[in-house]
Design an enzyme around this catalytic site. Structure first.
Site, PDB file in Angstrom:
ATOM      1  N   HIS A   1       0.849  -1.187   0.000  1.00  0.00           N
ATOM      2  CA  HIS A   1       0.000   0.000   0.000  1.00  0.00           C
ATOM      3  C   HIS A   1       0.882   1.234   0.000  1.00  0.00           C
ATOM      4  O   HIS A   1       1.955   1.246   0.585  1.00  0.00           O
ATOM      5  CB  HIS A   1      -0.916   0.008   1.241  1.00  0.00           C
ATOM      6  CG  HIS A   1      -1.976   1.071   1.200  1.00  0.00           C
ATOM      7  ND1 HIS A   1      -1.772   2.330   1.716  1.00  0.00           N
ATOM      8  CD2 HIS A   1      -3.226   1.059   0.683  1.00  0.00           C
ATOM      9  CE1 HIS A   1      -2.882   3.046   1.535  1.00  0.00           C
ATOM     10  NE2 HIS A   1      -3.773   2.312   0.914  1.00  0.00           N
TER      11      HIS A   1
ATOM     12  N   GLU B   1      -7.865  -3.943  -0.097  1.00  0.00           N
ATOM     13  CA  GLU B   1      -8.496  -4.508  -1.293  1.00  0.00           C
ATOM     14  C   GLU B   1      -8.556  -6.031  -1.237  1.00  0.00           C
ATOM     15  O   GLU B   1      -9.451  -6.640  -1.814  1.00  0.00           O
ATOM     16  CB  GLU B   1      -7.734  -4.086  -2.559  1.00  0.00           C
ATOM     17  CG  GLU B   1      -8.094  -2.707  -3.038  1.00  0.00           C
ATOM     18  CD  GLU B   1      -7.642  -2.452  -4.472  1.00  0.00           C
ATOM     19  OE1 GLU B   1      -7.173  -3.395  -5.143  1.00  0.00           O
ATOM     20  OE2 GLU B   1      -7.755  -1.311  -4.902  1.00  0.00           O
TER      21      GLU B   1
END
Lengths: 368, 368
Positions: free
Chosen positions: A254, A309
């Site tokens: 991320h 996600e």
């Protein structure tokens, strides 16, 4: 008249590291893998709250775990707009257009209010559910004001009240998606608001921003990946081969979080506590530890941990959403944050208008 | 994985003086009162160009004074959307919704192209004209592809081809409105594009941003002021009284321009050259020198010069536009700049995502 502009500073592409505002809404601590909304840890909010309570917290600062927020009505003119859209319309285009048309039917005087924030946040799930039904040749379903927002959305999508586990999983997803600092869409909403434009314009602009895959992601790729990693056993071979090929693993790593994404952690905890997990969640949990182990072994120098996600995709698949609706579902969840930022921007407003470096032609005459 | 974020810099509210990008499209030199598009002076572009030529210049970098850009067709679904809007809809809401619905009917793959920029820039005048007619109970008029964009817009608005002077005045206004660096709406369009979202989303967001009165202005106030200053004689007394009361004069002073706004100068030159000036322009020219003389006498310390709004209002009144359409007309003109910035952003893209200062509650437990 305003003061003369401050002296320009060194150019930082993408405004990386440039502070563009102040907020009391959330703290994103990427190094430690922590996320708080108004000081409350995201894991606690998921464990003990609901999306209506979290939205109300963001708007008001008050914690009321029983706060009621149903889905809202679709004005007749907006329903006409939704019916006019081609059935091939991309869901983000449909949502953007629906909110824009909704704004056209509302009085939304400056400054934005909590009531306005509630109204647009509760309108949009109804609009997306109606669009999803219309494109499938089904009639839209009226909101049930006795249901909370996420349950109501699923009811309007399917015609049936969801079971508790399904509603709980999607509500948890909506909580972790509700707010995340100055991402591109939220920043857009603040720029729009800074001109004293209205809250619908801010949300419309934010939806259009989230539509971009660099922000809204490519959720179908996570689904594809999970489809290929059929079990913990086959996952290990799949991951090793993917890394050997130099492929990027979806759902890991991320931009902000160096540590484990606290939103993924909160979603996994909810998933683990479910009595009857959807198959997708079951598989995601099985596979995750394998992937992390292989990643740590093959790339110990990288801080590639699970991101939100990775769990968002199986939650959304698990509640029966088509993958092309994932970015729009993400947008529904982020309405709370976008509108809270509009309120915060308006409360201490200053036009957001940066400078630009001119790198073009010197002054010249038009050709004769 | 991206590099770790750069160290935060001091917070500059509103990003004032912060460089947020690079551009070759325009240079705004507020100190010297100069504005160039791709190096060409705005006065020269107005004197020798047309809006189609200027839009093409911004998109391509090439100067072709004969470039042809007509208004575009309205897809049937979008016409249904326009018909669905209440007649009380604010024109900026109607334009925002029309462009959003238009985007929903188009394939707009990344990256944005010159053809996409042309398509949305030529669509919007047709949409605004159709909205203006529908709310007046009149049927929309199909585009005439033989007319250039501004003439075509006026034809679709009124049903008649405008006289040369009227079209020339509005075309000049469209040229000076086409582009102006990183104003809030253009910056918004670039943030949207930076996520790899589509050009319609960028324009929709920009329209919503320009809707704010801190950006799109309050053109009816300039009209009110001109109505009160009936002639050069009565203007002097009116201005002296207004300044004695401490009122702000509309159309004078600008955030960026210390010197005379070059856009106002270009519009005045066009107005002075017109054989049959609309009354509004005649009056504006008469009154301007009086106002500047009184301002210099009473406030020699302030650099209050005429700004573009002072001439925009009489031009738009002169072509018969209702004052509530002025911000939307401004938006039509800015389409060229917004879309050119979308192309420029996409050509060297990096996600625009600033940081934010957290000033909220310390981490805490939820109440028991």
């Amino acid at each position: 008249m305003t003061d003369p502009p401050a002296a320009p500073r060194p150019y930082s592409p993408g405004l990386e590291g440039v502070i563009a505002g102040e907020t009391s809404l959330s703290l994103v601590d990427g190094e430690r893998g922590r996320l708080t909304y108004r000081g409350y840890r995201i894991g606690d909010l998921v464990a003990r709250g609901s999306y209506p309570a979290v939205a109300n917290l963001l708007w008001t600062g008050d914690w009321d775990p029983t706060h009621h927020l149903p889905t809202g009505p679709i004005p007749a003119q907006v329903m006409t707009v939704l019916r006019a859209l081609p059935e091939t319309t991309k869901p983000m285009d449909a949502l953007r257009t629906a909110v824009s048309a909704w704004g056209a039917t509302q009085e939304l005087p400056w400054p934005p209010t909590i009531e306005q924030a509630r109204a647009v946040t509760s309108f949009s799930p109804s609009a997306l559910a109606a669009f999803a039904r219309l494109r499938a040749g089904q009639e839209p379903i009226d909101p049930d004001p006795s249901l909370e927002l996420v349950e109501g959305f699923l009811y309007q999508l399917t015609g049936q009240r969801p079971d508790i586990g399904t509603a709980r999983a999607l509500d948890a997803y909506f909580i972790v998606g509700a707010e995340h600092g100055f991402n591109a869409s939220t920043f857009t909403a603040r720029v729009v608001t800074s001109t004293r434009s209205d809250i619908a314009s801010a949300v419309v602009a934010a939806i259009g921003t989230m539509k971009g895959p660099l922000h809204g992601g490519a959720p179908s790729e996570v689904v594809d990946q999970l489809s290929q990693m059929e079990s913990a056993e086959s996952a290990e071979a799949w991951v090793r081969e993917a890394l050997d090929r130099g492929d990027r693993l979806m759902g890991f790593g991320h931009r902000v979080y160096r540590a484990y994404d606290p939103r993924a952690a909160a979603l996994r905890t909810v998933a683990e506590g479910m009595e009857h997990k959807p198959d997708w969640l079951e598989r995601a949990i099985e596979v995750e530890d394998v992937v992390l182990r292989v990643l740590a072994e093959k790339h110990p120098e990288r801080a590639l941990k699970t991101n939100v996600e990775y769990y968002a995709a199986p939650v959304l698949m698990g509640v029966g959403l088509a993958p092309d609706l994932f970015p729009a579902a993400f947008s529904l969840s982020r309405h709370a944050g976008w509108t809270a930022h509009a309120l915060e921007q308006a409360a201490d407003n200053r036009l957001i208008r940066p400078s630009v470096n001119y790198i073009g032609s010197a002054e010249r005459d038009l050709p004769a």
